[in-house]
Design an enzyme around this catalytic site. Structure first.
Site, PDB file in Angstrom:
ATOM      1  N   LYS A 147      -0.703  -4.222  -3.121  1.00 43.71           N
ATOM      2  CA  LYS A 147      -1.996  -3.717  -2.645  1.00 43.71           C
ATOM      3  C   LYS A 147      -2.056  -2.229  -2.998  1.00 43.71           C
ATOM      4  O   LYS A 147      -1.530  -1.389  -2.286  1.00 43.71           O
ATOM      5  CB  LYS A 147      -2.123  -3.945  -1.137  1.00 43.71           C
ATOM      6  CG  LYS A 147      -3.550  -3.809  -0.589  1.00 43.71           C
ATOM      7  CD  LYS A 147      -3.922  -2.386  -0.325  1.00 43.71           C
ATOM      8  CE  LYS A 147      -5.297  -2.257   0.281  1.00 43.71           C
ATOM      9  NZ  LYS A 147      -5.716  -0.842   0.443  1.00 43.71           N
TER      10      LYS A 147
ATOM     11  N   SER B   4       0.817  -1.217   0.000  1.00 44.61           N
ATOM     12  CA  SER B   4       0.000   0.000   0.000  1.00 44.61           C
ATOM     13  C   SER B   4       0.852   1.269   0.000  1.00 44.61           C
ATOM     14  O   SER B   4       1.522   1.563  -0.980  1.00 44.61           O
ATOM     15  CB  SER B   4      -0.960  -0.047   1.196  1.00 44.61           C
ATOM     16  OG  SER B   4      -1.939   0.959   1.097  1.00 44.61           O
TER      17      SER B   4
ATOM     18  N   ASP C 115      10.206   5.907 -10.114  1.00 48.10           N
ATOM     19  CA  ASP C 115       9.865   6.657 -11.323  1.00 48.10           C
ATOM     20  C   ASP C 115      10.573   8.003 -11.372  1.00 48.10           C
ATOM     21  O   ASP C 115      11.070   8.422 -12.430  1.00 48.10           O
ATOM     22  CB  ASP C 115       8.354   6.888 -11.380  1.00 48.10           C
ATOM     23  CG  ASP C 115       7.590   5.662 -11.864  1.00 48.10           C
ATOM     24  OD1 ASP C 115       8.231   4.632 -12.142  1.00 48.10           O
ATOM     25  OD2 ASP C 115       6.352   5.742 -11.957  1.00 48.10           O
TER      26      ASP C 115
END
Length: 447
Positions: free
Chosen positions: A335, A305, A316
């Site tokens: 998740k 999460s 990124d």
């Protein structure tokens, strides 16, 4: 003859068109009936009244109990993370995000239809017992969890401090089944820790700092900022951010962690749901930034999460030169869905999946996870030895023949992260540069 053949073909085409049109009409009518609330609500009220009047145990069928039971069943059919929360359950959720709750300290989720441990929270009964990420809970107090919902499993694991609960664990990697009797405790977890599980934050001889985030709560960003400032005062030149075993937490807290390492206005994470109103972007505010630190982010299968939001964003943004991070470890849990909390009457609430998380490059996290830049696996035996080595009284709880091996156990992922940052330090100093050059090119080269 040709005219008869023409009319015959025309008639056949018209008949076929009529048949297809009738089928489309019937399907549309059927779909409309399924999505028409009024006949379905009528059916629901009919069943509700029949159960209320005729069920054998009349004391178990108050309207409140029946309606709440129906709502639980409805939410359970959607996905493992949506649920109807009674007032007591909603109170527990609020305590979780505030960093205090009662129970055994095991974060669970549904994975492949099984109640699965995402992560045992440090310094809790579940952690001290030796329960690991990926373990399946197959029984609670002797009763099978096969048909148990995640929220019911959580409810059974929670309880008054001092009370006990029996948990039966299946470790999929070995097939071994183990029974644990855990004493519940009032758990208040410090979410920001140093390498020794404390808040002293010593610096390594190579001026590399280390911070372990155990979850993302309301106080995590503020405590993390305090840790960074302590390390900076000691001369920190690089940082290891450990998210292993971190099950997640608050989205806002995750965004605030990332924004400490990226320029103001940088996209950190986006969410997308069914409509345009469910599309949101979360960008760095630019407060308390620490842009000049290269860092290694440690992740594993227990990182879920909010941990995946942080690691995915840093991965990124490093690729675009806005950050200086290397993600190291093992594939994360996967998740990446957004649960909105919708308060209802009398203290109850809905936890409803309304969107999914996307990294800055629009990679989906849910059911995929984050793949590290450098994969460094650890076996269950290695994790188990490290657990006993670090746990209070851990060495005293193992057999004498195993103590020497456990005492010499190494955290290979942490060692690899240290080596990576040491190598970067040597490279930059040999080239007459600072350890933390702007632009992120040196860390990108190390990847």
């Amino acid at each position: 003859m040709k005219r008869k053949l023409f009319y015959g073909l025309l008639l056949a085409a018209l008949a076929l068109n009529l048949f297809v049109g009738a089928q489309v009409y019937i399907q549309n009518v059927s779909a409309a009936e399924k999505d028409d609330p009024y006949p379905n609500l009528k059916l629901f009220s009919t069943v509700l009244e029949r159960v209320r009047q005729d069920y054998v145990d009349g004391d178990k069928v108050t309207y409140q109990e029946l309606i709440q039971g129906a709502m639980k069943g409805m939410l359970n059919t959607l996905d493992p993370h949506s649920e109807f929360m009674e007032s007591s359950k909603y109170d527990e959720l609020k305590k979780d995000t505030q960093g205090e709750f009662g129970g055994v300290g095991i974060v669970i989720s549904m994975k492949d239809g099984h109640v699965t441990v995402v992560s045992p929270m440090e310094d809790t009964p579940g952690y001290r017992a030796g329960i690991l990420s990926g373990d399946r809970i197959i029984k609670i107090d002797g009763r099978s969890t096969e048909k148990l919902s995640m929220q019911d499993a959580v409810k059974k694991l929670r309880g008054e401090p001092g009370s006990k609960v029996d948990v039966t664990i299946l470790r999929p990697t070995t097939g071994i089944v183990t029974n644990y009797t855990l004493a519940r405790a009032a758990i208040k977890v410090d979410t920001v820790k140093d390498i020794n599980g404390k808040r002293e934050f010593p610096l390594s001889e190579n001026k590399i700092g280390y911070v372990h985030l155990t979850q993302f709560g309301e106080q995590t960003p503020e405590d993390f900022e305090d840790a960074l400032r302590k390390l900076e005062k000691k001369g920190m030149e690089a940082l290891i951010l450990d998210l292993r075993g971190n099950p997640g937490g608050l989205l806002d807290a995750a965004v605030k962690i990332v924004e400490k390492f990226v320029p103001r206005g940088t996209l950190v994470v986006s969410t997308e749901g069914r409509g345009s109103t469910q599309k949101s972007e979360y960008r760095a505010s630019g407060h308390n930034t620490h842009l000049n630190f290269p860092l290694v982010v440690l992740v594993n299968g227990g990182s879920a999460s909010a941990s995946e939001i942080v690691s995915g964003a840093m991965q990124d943004l490093t690729a675009t030169g806005k950050c200086k991070a290397v993600i190291l470890g093992e594939q994360t849990f996967g998740k990446g869905s957004v649960q909105s909390i919708l308060p209802l009457n009398e203290g109850s609430a809905l936890r409803l999946t309304t969107a999914k998380y996307y990294t800055p490059s629009h990679k989906v996290i849910h059911e995929k996870g984050i793949t590290p830049d450098i994969i460094v696996p650890m076996s269950d035996d290695e994790e188990r030895d490290l657990f006993y080595k670090r746990a209070p009284g851990g060495l005293d709880s193992v057999e004498e023949k195993d103590r020497a091996r456990i005492e010499s156990a190494r955290d290979v992922q942490l060692d690899r992260a240290m080596d990576l940052l040491k190598g970067l330090s040597v490279y930059t100093k040999c080239n007459g540069e600072k350890l933390a050059p702007k632009g992120g090119d040196k860390v990108a080269a190390a990847r």
